[in-house]
Design a protein around this motif. Sequence first.
Motif, short mmCIF file in Angstrom:
data_model
loop_
_atom_site.label_atom_id
_atom_site.label_comp_id
_atom_site.label_asym_id
_atom_site.label_seq_id
_atom_site.Cartn_x
_atom_site.Cartn_y
_atom_site.Cartn_z
N LYS A 175 0.84 -1.19 0.00
CA LYS A 175 0.00 0.00 0.00
C LYS A 175 0.88 1.25 0.00
CE LYS A 175 -2.12 -2.11 3.61
NZ LYS A 175 -2.24 -3.52 3.27
N TYR A 176 0.68 2.09 -0.99
CA TYR A 176 1.40 3.36 -1.05
C TYR A 176 0.53 4.46 -0.49
CZ TYR A 176 5.27 1.57 -3.80
OH TYR A 176 6.39 0.89 -4.21
N ILE A 177 1.02 5.18 0.51
CA ILE A 177 0.27 6.33 1.00
C ILE A 177 0.98 7.62 0.58
CG2 ILE A 177 -0.70 5.00 2.91
CD1 ILE A 177 1.06 6.54 4.79
N ASN A 193 11.30 4.01 2.64
CA ASN A 193 10.75 2.86 1.91
C ASN A 193 11.70 1.67 1.94
OD1 ASN A 193 8.24 3.86 1.20
ND2 ASN A 193 8.97 4.76 -0.72
N GLU A 194 13.01 1.95 1.90
CA GLU A 194 14.00 0.87 1.97
C GLU A 194 13.89 0.14 3.29
OE1 GLU A 194 17.90 2.14 0.41
OE2 GLU A 194 18.74 1.14 2.17
N GLU A 195 13.73 0.90 4.37
CA GLU A 195 13.59 0.27 5.68
C GLU A 195 12.32 -0.57 5.75
OE1 GLU A 195 14.50 1.76 9.93
OE2 GLU A 195 12.49 2.50 9.51
N LEU A 196 11.21 -0.02 5.21
CA LEU A 196 9.95 -0.76 5.24
C LEU A 196 10.07 -2.06 4.46
CD1 LEU A 196 7.56 2.27 4.63
CD2 LEU A 196 7.89 1.04 6.79
N LEU A 204 3.72 -1.53 3.84
CA LEU A 204 3.54 -0.07 3.82
C LEU A 204 4.63 0.59 2.97
CD1 LEU A 204 2.03 2.42 5.04
CD2 LEU A 204 3.75 2.38 6.86
N ARG A 205 4.25 1.54 2.12
CA ARG A 205 5.22 2.35 1.36
C ARG A 205 4.67 3.77 1.23
NH1 ARG A 205 7.03 -1.94 2.00
NH2 ARG A 205 8.11 -3.34 0.56
N TYR A 206 5.55 4.70 0.86
CA TYR A 206 5.14 6.09 0.64
C TYR A 206 5.38 6.48 -0.81
CZ TYR A 206 6.21 5.71 5.58
OH TYR A 206 6.30 5.26 6.86
N ASN A 212 -1.36 -1.71 -5.77
CA ASN A 212 -1.14 -2.72 -6.79
C ASN A 212 0.26 -3.33 -6.72
OD1 ASN A 212 0.26 -0.55 -7.60
ND2 ASN A 212 -0.88 -0.20 -9.49
N GLY A 213 0.99 -3.01 -5.67
CA GLY A 213 2.23 -3.72 -5.42
C GLY A 213 3.46 -3.21 -6.15
N CYS A 214 3.30 -2.21 -7.00
CA CYS A 214 4.48 -1.66 -7.67
C CYS A 214 4.59 -0.18 -7.35
CB CYS A 214 4.40 -1.90 -9.18
SG CYS A 214 2.95 -1.19 -9.95
N ALA A 215 5.71 0.42 -7.69
CA ALA A 215 5.98 1.80 -7.31
C ALA A 215 5.25 2.76 -8.25
CB ALA A 215 7.48 2.06 -7.34
N PRO A 216 4.17 3.40 -7.80
CA PRO A 216 3.40 4.25 -8.71
C PRO A 216 4.15 5.54 -9.01
CG PRO A 216 2.53 4.43 -6.49
CD PRO A 216 3.64 3.41 -6.44
N SER A 217 4.00 6.02 -10.24
CA SER A 217 4.60 7.30 -10.58
C SER A 217 3.71 8.41 -10.04
CB SER A 217 4.73 7.44 -12.09
OG SER A 217 3.48 7.25 -12.70
#
Length: 538
Positions: free
Chosen positions: A49-51, A114-117, A141-143, A335-340
């Motif tokens: 999940k990207y917040i 994000n690397e730590e997460l 969790l990601r940002y 969706n599990g990938c890094a959104p632009s």
Amino acid sequence: MILLMESLSAQTPPSNFVWTCGTTEEEASESAQTATPESPICTDPNAVKYIRVAFHFIRAEHFFVRSVYDDCLVNPPVYRTYIGYGNFTANSDGNGDLTYNGYQRAEDIVAKANEELAQNQKQWRETPGISYPATAPANPLRYVLTGVYFHANDIAFDPDFSTAAIHTAYDVGGNEVLDVYCINNEYEPWNGQGLGGASTNKYVFLNDYFIYLRPNCREWSTQFSGSSLNHEIGHSLSLRHTWDVDDLCNDTPKGYIYDQIPPTGGCIQNQYANCWKYDPGVPGCPKKPCDEWHKVSNNIMDYNQYYYHAYTECQLARIHNSLTGQGNTYIHSCNGCAPSNAFFDIRGPVKVCPEQSPTYVWLEGQACHNENRYLIEICTVDDSAPDDCLSGYWNSGWQTGTVGRINLATLYNFLPNRTYRISLKVDNTECPGSHEYVRLLYTEDCDVPVPPCCIGLSVAPNPFNAELTIYWEAPEEALLSFSLVHLFTNQITPLRSPAPTPVGPQQQTWSTSALPSGNYVLHTWYAGQHYSQNLVKL
Ligand SMILES: [Zn+2]
């Protein structure tokens, strides 16, 4: 930065504005694509999940002098004196380095966080009787960075000014964007701590610059600020400190019970240890807090400063519950990938005077996130319908790479006294969903001075910052009012309600510290006539 130079004559807009990543434009045009849904509800606890987070760098309006104490990897510590505005700016590190700026800093901190997460660690201190997984559970969790903003505000450095007041002044995105305020305030000199808004309209504070200024701490400071961001956002997603309070998780034991020697001497027995460092030399009376490894915690909600941290299964479940509940509005994608994410700043109004000097229209796109290609579109619009291109359409075609900083005037022939719609689309071809960000740019003719208003109106200073003074001299008593309109947000700030002005020279000063920076129009009504003037807030 090399952009393909295309003809500056008007071109037809692409029929399909949003292409799916990884497809060709032809394939995409066969089926219209929609952007990633806003704030999707990720019911799968394992879905990444990207917040959305936005960074704000708040600096002082005036230089200040600070003594900086550097004890990172050096003994004895080094003292140095810092003179400056006290933070990163859009163009430099605020400390003489023009090769590093706030956009890069925000990206670096988010990347470290994000690397730590992504590398969740196994919990060191375990509760007896609780079974732990053999390897650390994955942390989904990601940002995603959705914007970087710069503010100059002396009042934010005042000891009485509250963090909530800063958030009220600069909040972007309400409940959809978590605001991160970076301020080096000596009255709240935490090393990266902040106040987490645990409910809606979340925000956190980081005192990142305080550590960045220590030359020997510089490399470590990015990781520490990334960890601090994770800790504070942990608070805002319902996590509590583990060592001394009931955090509602059985798998995060409280700290080891020890006897504390306070700085003033004596002995306070039975304290909870918040061990962030193995240190056999630490004093005790007699029970020491951190002299054995089993007493040291690596949990994200404790204060360990040197290792990637552990989120336990219970903590991850609490974060998931928070993000499927009240925190859901902050989710950008799952969706599990890094959104632009597209974001840029552009300063206007731009004076267009090609006979006198080259025109610069800087698109500051350094806070775009995760993109590997981008597309710029420019056209003229009418203020009343900013989405409808009138003429002068141009696009850059998809360009490979990251956006960075681009002088649009080398690509497009801007004319004076126009309103331009500037759109930036970015794409991560590994991750479906393009993202678009649009801003309007106003241009002026440098040769034509603003016609003086009937009442000798003048405004100082322009650009303005903490204060704005208007001077006028009315030939006859009549109703007079002033209001400011922010050109980007359309937020209206009434300065003077309609009231009769006396004849003769007058002046009035307003405090404008709380106003967001950007381009404004000052609207003046006098005796039923309307006048407008462009102003810039730094
Ligand atoms: Zn905390």
